[in-house]
Design a protein around this motif. Structure first.
Motif, short mmCIF file in Angstrom:
data_model
loop_
_atom_site.label_atom_id
_atom_site.label_comp_id
_atom_site.label_asym_id
_atom_site.label_seq_id
_atom_site.Cartn_x
_atom_site.Cartn_y
_atom_site.Cartn_z
N ILE A 90 0.85 -1.18 0.00
CA ILE A 90 0.00 0.00 0.00
C ILE A 90 0.90 1.24 0.00
CG2 ILE A 90 -1.85 -1.20 1.22
CD1 ILE A 90 -1.06 0.41 3.73
N PRO A 91 0.43 2.35 -0.57
CA PRO A 91 1.25 3.56 -0.64
C PRO A 91 1.59 4.09 0.75
CG PRO A 91 -1.02 4.00 -1.34
CD PRO A 91 -0.87 2.52 -1.23
N SER A 92 2.83 4.56 0.88
CA SER A 92 3.28 5.06 2.19
C SER A 92 3.61 6.56 2.15
CB SER A 92 4.51 4.28 2.65
OG SER A 92 5.55 4.38 1.70
N LYS A 93 3.47 7.18 0.97
CA LYS A 93 3.68 8.63 0.89
C LYS A 93 2.72 9.23 -0.13
CE LYS A 93 7.33 8.46 -2.64
NZ LYS A 93 8.68 8.92 -3.02
N HIS A 94 2.49 10.51 0.01
CA HIS A 94 1.54 11.22 -0.82
C HIS A 94 2.06 11.37 -2.26
CE1 HIS A 94 -1.54 14.20 -1.85
NE2 HIS A 94 -0.57 14.94 -2.36
N SER A 95 1.15 11.19 -3.22
CA SER A 95 1.49 11.39 -4.64
C SER A 95 0.22 11.75 -5.38
CB SER A 95 2.12 10.12 -5.24
OG SER A 95 1.18 9.07 -5.29
N ALA A 96 0.37 12.20 -6.61
CA ALA A 96 -0.80 12.55 -7.42
C ALA A 96 -1.65 11.32 -7.69
CB ALA A 96 -0.35 13.18 -8.74
N ARG A 97 -1.00 10.17 -7.83
CA ARG A 97 -1.74 8.93 -8.12
C ARG A 97 -2.41 8.39 -6.86
NH1 ARG A 97 0.85 3.39 -10.79
NH2 ARG A 97 -1.15 2.30 -11.08
N TYR A 98 -1.71 8.47 -5.73
CA TYR A 98 -2.27 7.99 -4.47
C TYR A 98 -2.22 9.12 -3.44
CZ TYR A 98 -1.51 3.39 -6.58
OH TYR A 98 -1.53 2.31 -7.42
N PRO A 99 -3.23 9.97 -3.42
CA PRO A 99 -3.24 11.07 -2.44
C PRO A 99 -3.38 10.53 -1.01
CG PRO A 99 -4.84 11.41 -4.22
CD PRO A 99 -4.40 10.00 -4.30
N LEU A 100 -2.43 10.91 -0.17
CA LEU A 100 -2.47 10.49 1.23
C LEU A 100 -2.60 11.72 2.11
CD1 LEU A 100 0.22 7.64 1.52
CD2 LEU A 100 -2.22 7.46 1.05
N VAL A 101 -3.82 12.11 2.38
CA VAL A 101 -4.08 13.26 3.24
C VAL A 101 -5.16 12.88 4.25
CG1 VAL A 101 -3.39 15.04 1.59
CG2 VAL A 101 -5.73 14.19 1.56
N TRP A 102 -5.11 13.54 5.39
CA TRP A 102 -6.08 13.28 6.45
C TRP A 102 -6.58 14.61 6.97
CZ3 TRP A 102 -5.75 14.33 11.85
CH2 TRP A 102 -6.77 13.75 12.62
N PHE A 103 -7.91 14.75 7.07
CA PHE A 103 -8.47 16.01 7.57
C PHE A 103 -8.34 16.06 9.08
CE2 PHE A 103 -11.96 18.55 9.29
CZ PHE A 103 -11.72 19.76 8.63
N ASP A 104 -7.66 17.08 9.55
CA ASP A 104 -7.46 17.28 10.99
C ASP A 104 -8.58 18.19 11.50
OD1 ASP A 104 -6.64 18.02 13.54
OD2 ASP A 104 -4.53 17.86 13.02
N PRO A 105 -9.52 17.65 12.27
CA PRO A 105 -10.66 18.46 12.74
C PRO A 105 -10.25 19.59 13.69
CG PRO A 105 -10.65 16.31 13.82
CD PRO A 105 -9.60 16.26 12.76
N GLU A 106 -9.13 19.42 14.40
CA GLU A 106 -8.68 20.46 15.32
C GLU A 106 -8.05 21.63 14.57
OE1 GLU A 106 -6.15 18.78 18.25
OE2 GLU A 106 -7.75 17.59 19.20
N LYS A 107 -7.30 21.32 13.51
CA LYS A 107 -6.64 22.38 12.75
C LYS A 107 -7.54 22.92 11.64
CE LYS A 107 -1.93 20.76 13.67
NZ LYS A 107 -1.57 21.92 14.53
N GLY A 108 -8.49 22.11 11.20
CA GLY A 108 -9.44 22.57 10.20
C GLY A 108 -8.96 22.47 8.77
N TYR A 109 -7.96 21.63 8.51
CA TYR A 109 -7.50 21.45 7.12
C TYR A 109 -6.87 20.06 6.97
CZ TYR A 109 -2.99 22.82 9.24
OH TYR A 109 -1.88 22.91 10.03
N GLU A 110 -6.65 19.70 5.69
CA GLU A 110 -6.08 18.39 5.39
C GLU A 110 -4.56 18.43 5.58
OE1 GLU A 110 -7.45 17.51 1.43
OE2 GLU A 110 -9.06 16.24 2.20
N ARG A 111 -4.04 17.33 6.11
CA ARG A 111 -2.60 17.25 6.35
C ARG A 111 -2.02 16.07 5.58
NH1 ARG A 111 -1.66 17.50 12.70
NH2 ARG A 111 0.45 18.09 12.03
N GLU A 112 -0.87 16.29 4.99
CA GLU A 112 -0.22 15.24 4.19
C GLU A 112 0.39 14.19 5.11
OE1 GLU A 112 3.54 14.82 1.08
OE2 GLU A 112 2.47 16.76 1.26
N LEU A 113 0.17 12.91 4.74
CA LEU A 113 0.69 11.79 5.52
C LEU A 113 1.93 11.20 4.84
CD1 LEU A 113 -2.68 9.89 6.15
CD2 LEU A 113 -1.54 11.47 7.72
N ARG A 114 2.84 10.69 5.67
CA ARG A 114 4.01 9.99 5.14
C ARG A 114 4.57 9.09 6.24
NH1 ARG A 114 8.72 13.60 2.81
NH2 ARG A 114 8.91 14.19 5.02
N TYR A 115 4.79 7.83 5.90
CA TYR A 115 5.37 6.90 6.87
C TYR A 115 6.87 6.87 6.71
CZ TYR A 115 6.88 2.55 9.03
OH TYR A 115 7.56 1.62 9.79
#
Length: 264
Positions: free
Chosen positions: A43-68
């Protein structure tokens, strides 16, 4: 006076609230969703155009990029510092076991956009509930199959094995019906509640018994004795399903009653 004011101001300053860490430290087992699991699946472990890996942070109010990254405490790119050491996340035989020491990987998988779609975390409580529901459904289907009269049993089993049902003894038919109910309880219960199943079975038996004939193009039903036309099969419909529906019409009811008398 100034000293008192400074002391008052100092007392008014509130200590920042420290957010409690509610993460449960434990080994976790993840599995690929679906009946067939490949030998390995990455499974993808970093953000890319093909596999967007972002998570909406309800406390900050915006999407954050994920990377393992194995050398980073945080799974969020905006909190990672220095050079990151990336690593593939691979499921073997449909499973991935992550020890409690690898918290960042567990948190990454917890927020991964593919969770719930391609993979899920094994939960023994949820698994037990699912197994209970499946067993309950299986028991309901088998109880219904056990109590079912032979004519309806034949009608349902005919949808599975066709004309082979004619060669079965009563006990063989009941046995195969129970096995069918156990193997596919959802389908069995759907067929048991379908009022057209028995009518479709009568339509098939009437043709097999030589009471009614079906033209070679499977478009017309007629009396076999005098070749008198009974009904025309609508385009792109199964002929026996069409006849089952026709049996419910005023004209069809009379034909159905006549067929039933001849079968007796």
């Amino acid at each position: 006076m100034e000293t008192k004011e400074k002391k008052t101001t100092a007392k008014a300053v509130k200590t920042p609230e420290v957010k409690k860490d509610t993460w449960e430290y434990k080994d976790r087992n993840y599995y690929l969703i679906g009946n067939k699991s490949p030998l390995t699946h990455t499974i993808p472990s970093k953000h890319s155009a093909r596999y967007p890996l972002v998570w909406f942070d309800p406390e900050k109010g915006y999407e954050r990029e994920l990377r393992y990254a194995t050398n980073q405490k945080s799974i969020f790119v905006d909190e990672q510092q220095g050079q990151s050491t990336l690593k593939h996340i691979v499921f073997s035989n449909g499973h991935l076991i992550v020890p409690k020491e690898k918290r960042n990987l567990q948190e990454f998988l917890d927020k991964h956009p593919h969770k719930g779609l391609l993979f899920a975390e094994f939960d023994p409580v949820v698994e037990a509930e699912d197994q209970y529901d499946s067993l309950e459904l299986e028991i309901a289907a088998m109880n219904m199959a056990y109590d079912m009269d032979i004519d309806k049993a034949e009608a349902i089993l005919r949808t599975e094995i066709g004309s082979e049902v004619n060669n079965l003894t009563s006990k063989e038919l009941k046995r195969d019906l129970l096995l069918f109910a156990k193997r596919n309880p959802n389908l069995f219960l759907d067929l048991a509640e379908d009022e057209n199943v028995e009518l479709r079975n009568i339509a098939i038996i009437s043709v097999e018994s030589g009471i009614v004939s079906l033209s070679q193009d499977q478009r017309t039903f007629s009396w076999a004795s005098n070749n008198k036309k009974l009904m025309k099969v609508p385009f792109d419909e199964n002929p026996y399903s069409a006849m089952a529906a026709w049996f419910k019409t005023d004209e069809g009811v009379e034909v159905y009653n006549s067929i039933m008398k001849k079968l007796k």
